[in-house]
Design a protein around this motif. Structure first.
Motif, PDB file in Angstrom:
ATOM      1  N   ILE A 186      46.841  22.074  29.519  1.00  0.00           N
ATOM      2  CA  ILE A 186      47.015  21.618  28.281  1.00  0.00           C
ATOM      3  C   ILE A 186      45.958  21.734  27.394  1.00  0.00           C
ATOM      4  O   ILE A 186      44.804  21.253  27.808  1.00  0.00           O
ATOM      5  N   THR A 187      45.933  22.253  26.335  1.00  0.00           N
ATOM      6  CA  THR A 187      44.910  22.637  25.435  1.00  0.00           C
ATOM      7  C   THR A 187      45.286  22.442  23.875  1.00  0.00           C
ATOM      8  O   THR A 187      46.637  22.251  23.846  1.00  0.00           O
ATOM      9  N   SER A 188      44.503  22.725  23.000  1.00  0.00           N
ATOM     10  CA  SER A 188      44.935  22.352  21.488  1.00  0.00           C
ATOM     11  C   SER A 188      46.166  23.691  21.241  1.00  0.00           C
ATOM     12  O   SER A 188      46.797  23.461  20.225  1.00  0.00           O
ATOM     13  N   SER A 189      45.945  24.729  22.126  1.00  0.00           N
ATOM     14  CA  SER A 189      46.719  25.891  21.607  1.00  0.00           C
ATOM     15  C   SER A 189      47.987  25.952  22.515  1.00  0.00           C
ATOM     16  O   SER A 189      49.047  26.812  22.477  1.00  0.00           O
ATOM     17  N   ASN A 190      48.121  25.029  23.370  1.00  0.00           N
ATOM     18  CA  ASN A 190      48.953  24.885  24.587  1.00  0.00           C
ATOM     19  C   ASN A 190      49.585  23.316  24.999  1.00  0.00           C
ATOM     20  O   ASN A 190      49.163  22.799  25.418  1.00  0.00           O
ATOM     21  N   LYS A 191      50.017  22.957  23.678  1.00  0.00           N
ATOM     22  CA  LYS A 191      50.131  21.213  23.634  1.00  0.00           C
ATOM     23  C   LYS A 191      51.243  20.914  24.517  1.00  0.00           C
ATOM     24  O   LYS A 191      52.245  21.423  24.894  1.00  0.00           O
ATOM     25  N   LEU A 192      51.055  19.830  24.898  1.00  0.00           N
ATOM     26  CA  LEU A 192      52.017  18.991  25.747  1.00  0.00           C
ATOM     27  C   LEU A 192      53.334  18.482  24.932  1.00  0.00           C
ATOM     28  O   LEU A 192      52.852  17.763  23.658  1.00  0.00           O
ATOM     29  N   ILE A 193      54.335  18.576  25.114  1.00  0.00           N
ATOM     30  CA  ILE A 193      55.517  18.074  24.405  1.00  0.00           C
ATOM     31  C   ILE A 193      55.955  16.881  25.186  1.00  0.00           C
ATOM     32  O   ILE A 193      56.478  16.949  26.314  1.00  0.00           O
ATOM     33  N   ILE A 194      56.135  15.569  24.352  1.00  0.00           N
ATOM     34  CA  ILE A 194      56.655  14.386  24.951  1.00  0.00           C
ATOM     35  C   ILE A 194      58.128  14.294  24.158  1.00  0.00           C
ATOM     36  O   ILE A 194      58.012  13.912  22.985  1.00  0.00           O
ATOM     37  N   PRO A 195      59.304  14.315  24.865  1.00  0.00           N
ATOM     38  CA  PRO A 195      60.639  14.072  24.156  1.00  0.00           C
ATOM     39  C   PRO A 195      60.639  12.820  23.411  1.00  0.00           C
ATOM     40  O   PRO A 195      59.968  11.892  23.847  1.00  0.00           O
ATOM     41  N   ALA A 196      61.463  12.531  22.352  1.00  0.00           N
ATOM     42  CA  ALA A 196      61.678  11.452  21.818  1.00  0.00           C
ATOM     43  C   ALA A 196      62.271  10.447  22.924  1.00  0.00           C
ATOM     44  O   ALA A 196      63.275  10.995  23.658  1.00  0.00           O
ATOM     45  N   GLY A 219      58.794   6.529  20.286  1.00  0.00           N
ATOM     46  CA  GLY A 219      59.112   7.252  18.991  1.00  0.00           C
ATOM     47  C   GLY A 219      60.597   7.877  19.011  1.00  0.00           C
ATOM     48  O   GLY A 219      61.077   8.260  20.093  1.00  0.00           O
ATOM     49  N   ASP A 220      61.084   8.107  17.806  1.00  0.00           N
ATOM     50  CA  ASP A 220      62.313   8.721  17.402  1.00  0.00           C
ATOM     51  C   ASP A 220      62.185  10.320  17.317  1.00  0.00           C
ATOM     52  O   ASP A 220      63.218  10.827  17.187  1.00  0.00           O
ATOM     53  N   ASN A 221      60.637  10.753  17.496  1.00  0.00           N
ATOM     54  CA  ASN A 221      60.511  12.047  17.236  1.00  0.00           C
ATOM     55  C   ASN A 221      59.730  12.663  18.356  1.00  0.00           C
ATOM     56  O   ASN A 221      58.812  11.864  19.129  1.00  0.00           O
ATOM     57  N   GLU A 222      59.904  13.838  18.878  1.00  0.00           N
ATOM     58  CA  GLU A 222      59.200  14.355  19.963  1.00  0.00           C
ATOM     59  C   GLU A 222      57.531  14.283  19.583  1.00  0.00           C
ATOM     60  O   GLU A 222      57.311  14.457  18.125  1.00  0.00           O
ATOM     61  N   THR A 223      56.620  14.408  20.293  1.00  0.00           N
ATOM     62  CA  THR A 223      55.287  14.402  19.921  1.00  0.00           C
ATOM     63  C   THR A 223      54.585  15.366  20.874  1.00  0.00           C
ATOM     64  O   THR A 223      54.829  15.653  21.964  1.00  0.00           O
ATOM     65  N   ARG A 224      53.765  16.325  20.005  1.00  0.00           N
ATOM     66  CA  ARG A 224      52.920  17.302  20.706  1.00  0.00           C
ATOM     67  C   ARG A 224      51.617  17.133  20.506  1.00  0.00           C
ATOM     68  O   ARG A 224      51.068  16.659  19.507  1.00  0.00           O
ATOM     69  N   LEU A 225      50.963  17.049  21.835  1.00  0.00           N
ATOM     70  CA  LEU A 225      49.533  16.621  21.778  1.00  0.00           C
ATOM     71  C   LEU A 225      48.607  17.269  22.826  1.00  0.00           C
ATOM     72  O   LEU A 225      49.026  18.115  23.682  1.00  0.00           O
ATOM     73  N   TYR A 226      47.339  17.288  22.880  1.00  0.00           N
ATOM     74  CA  TYR A 226      46.553  17.646  23.598  1.00  0.00           C
ATOM     75  C   TYR A 226      45.334  16.721  23.667  1.00  0.00           C
ATOM     76  O   TYR A 226      45.317  15.686  23.003  1.00  0.00           O
ATOM     77  N   PHE A 227      44.420  16.865  24.899  1.00  0.00           N
ATOM     78  CA  PHE A 227      43.400  15.701  25.179  1.00  0.00           C
ATOM     79  C   PHE A 227      42.064  16.239  24.871  1.00  0.00           C
ATOM     80  O   PHE A 227      41.777  17.547  25.067  1.00  0.00           O
ATOM     81  N   VAL A 228      41.219  15.446  24.563  1.00  0.00           N
ATOM     82  CA  VAL A 228      39.837  15.661  24.298  1.00  0.00           C
ATOM     83  C   VAL A 228      39.011  14.326  25.258  1.00  0.00           C
ATOM     84  O   VAL A 228      39.710  13.379  25.376  1.00  0.00           O
ATOM     85  N   TYR A 229      37.846  14.681  25.671  1.00  0.00           N
ATOM     86  CA  TYR A 229      37.182  13.770  26.389  1.00  0.00           C
ATOM     87  C   TYR A 229      35.737  13.581  25.952  1.00  0.00           C
ATOM     88  O   TYR A 229      35.076  14.461  25.555  1.00  0.00           O
ATOM     89  N   ILE A 230      35.375  12.444  26.109  1.00  0.00           N
ATOM     90  CA  ILE A 230      33.742  12.292  26.025  1.00  0.00           C
ATOM     91  C   ILE A 230      33.257  11.563  27.230  1.00  0.00           C
ATOM     92  O   ILE A 230      33.738  10.613  27.720  1.00  0.00           O
ATOM     93  N   VAL A 231      31.942  12.048  27.913  1.00  0.00           N
ATOM     94  CA  VAL A 231      31.482  11.313  29.025  1.00  0.00           C
ATOM     95  C   VAL A 231      30.017  10.727  28.405  1.00  0.00           C
ATOM     96  O   VAL A 231      29.410  11.466  27.805  1.00  0.00           O
ATOM     97  N   GLU A 232      29.986   9.689  29.050  1.00  0.00           N
ATOM     98  CA  GLU A 232      28.520   8.919  28.716  1.00  0.00           C
ATOM     99  C   GLU A 232      27.935   8.525  30.101  1.00  0.00           C
ATOM    100  O   GLU A 232      28.706   8.335  31.097  1.00  0.00           O
ATOM    101  N   GLY A 233      26.863   8.718  30.261  1.00  0.00           N
ATOM    102  CA  GLY A 233      25.902   8.453  31.468  1.00  0.00           C
ATOM    103  C   GLY A 233      24.809   9.726  31.286  1.00  0.00           C
ATOM    104  O   GLY A 233      24.436  10.148  30.406  1.00  0.00           O
ATOM    105  N   ASN A 234      23.802   9.506  32.548  1.00  0.00           N
ATOM    106  CA  ASN A 234      22.713   9.928  32.476  1.00  0.00           C
ATOM    107  C   ASN A 234      23.058  11.677  32.422  1.00  0.00           C
ATOM    108  O   ASN A 234      21.927  12.363  31.948  1.00  0.00           O
ATOM    109  N   ASN A 235      23.962  12.227  33.101  1.00  0.00           N
ATOM    110  CA  ASN A 235      23.970  13.811  33.024  1.00  0.00           C
ATOM    111  C   ASN A 235      25.760  14.000  32.530  1.00  0.00           C
ATOM    112  O   ASN A 235      26.373  14.488  33.172  1.00  0.00           O
TER     113      ASN A 235
END
Length: 135
Positions: free
Chosen positions: A96-106, A64-80
């Motif tokens: 990387i957290t919701s309060s310390n987001k990753l910045i990806i430059p344009a 994209g033409d703009n920087e992007t700020r993001l963080y990650f979430v995950y879901i685990v499926e299985g027995n435990n």
């Protein structure tokens, strides 16, 4: 008399099969946007033993033409699913957290280390981890 019993039986069975109880309705709104981000690799196949950890590096490219700020979430499926955890770090080691987001430059790209931890008492078998990027 046999015909009446059969007819009653059919009415009762049809009535039973159509008696459905709905406990709730979940309405979901979805907004589809143009994807400006690419991730590589697109999937990971990992074999781990109980009590082990591994780190895999992924690359995220911003088309994209703009920087992007993001963080990650995950879901685990299985027995435990609660016995498997995932943490995301920049290459410099910071988390990387919701309060310390990753910045990806344009028009740029960054590498992210994905730390996967399997606890000692995790049930054996297959697990699926879904990783999602949020802004």
């Amino acid at each position: 008399m046999k015909k009446i019993i059969i007819a009653l039986l059919v009415v009762v069975l049809v009535g039973v099969s159509t008696a459905t109880i709905y406990h709730f309705l979940l309405k979901t709104s979805i907004k589809v946007k143009k994807a400006n981000l690419e991730v590589s690799p697109k999937s990971l196949n990992i074999e781990l033993v109980n009590g082990s950890k591994c780190v895999k590096t992924i690359t995220i490219k911003n088309n994209g033409d703009n920087e992007t700020r993001l963080y990650f979430v995950y879901i685990v499926e299985g027995n435990n699913p609660d016995k498997i955890s995932v943490v995301f770090h920049r290459i410099n080691g910071s988390t990387i957290t919701s309060s310390n987001k990753l910045i990806i430059p344009a028009k740029g790209e960054v590498k992210v280390n994905v730390h996967i931890n399997v606890e000692e008492n995790t049930d054996l078998g297959g697990y699926t981890v879904y990783i999602m990027a949020k802004d």
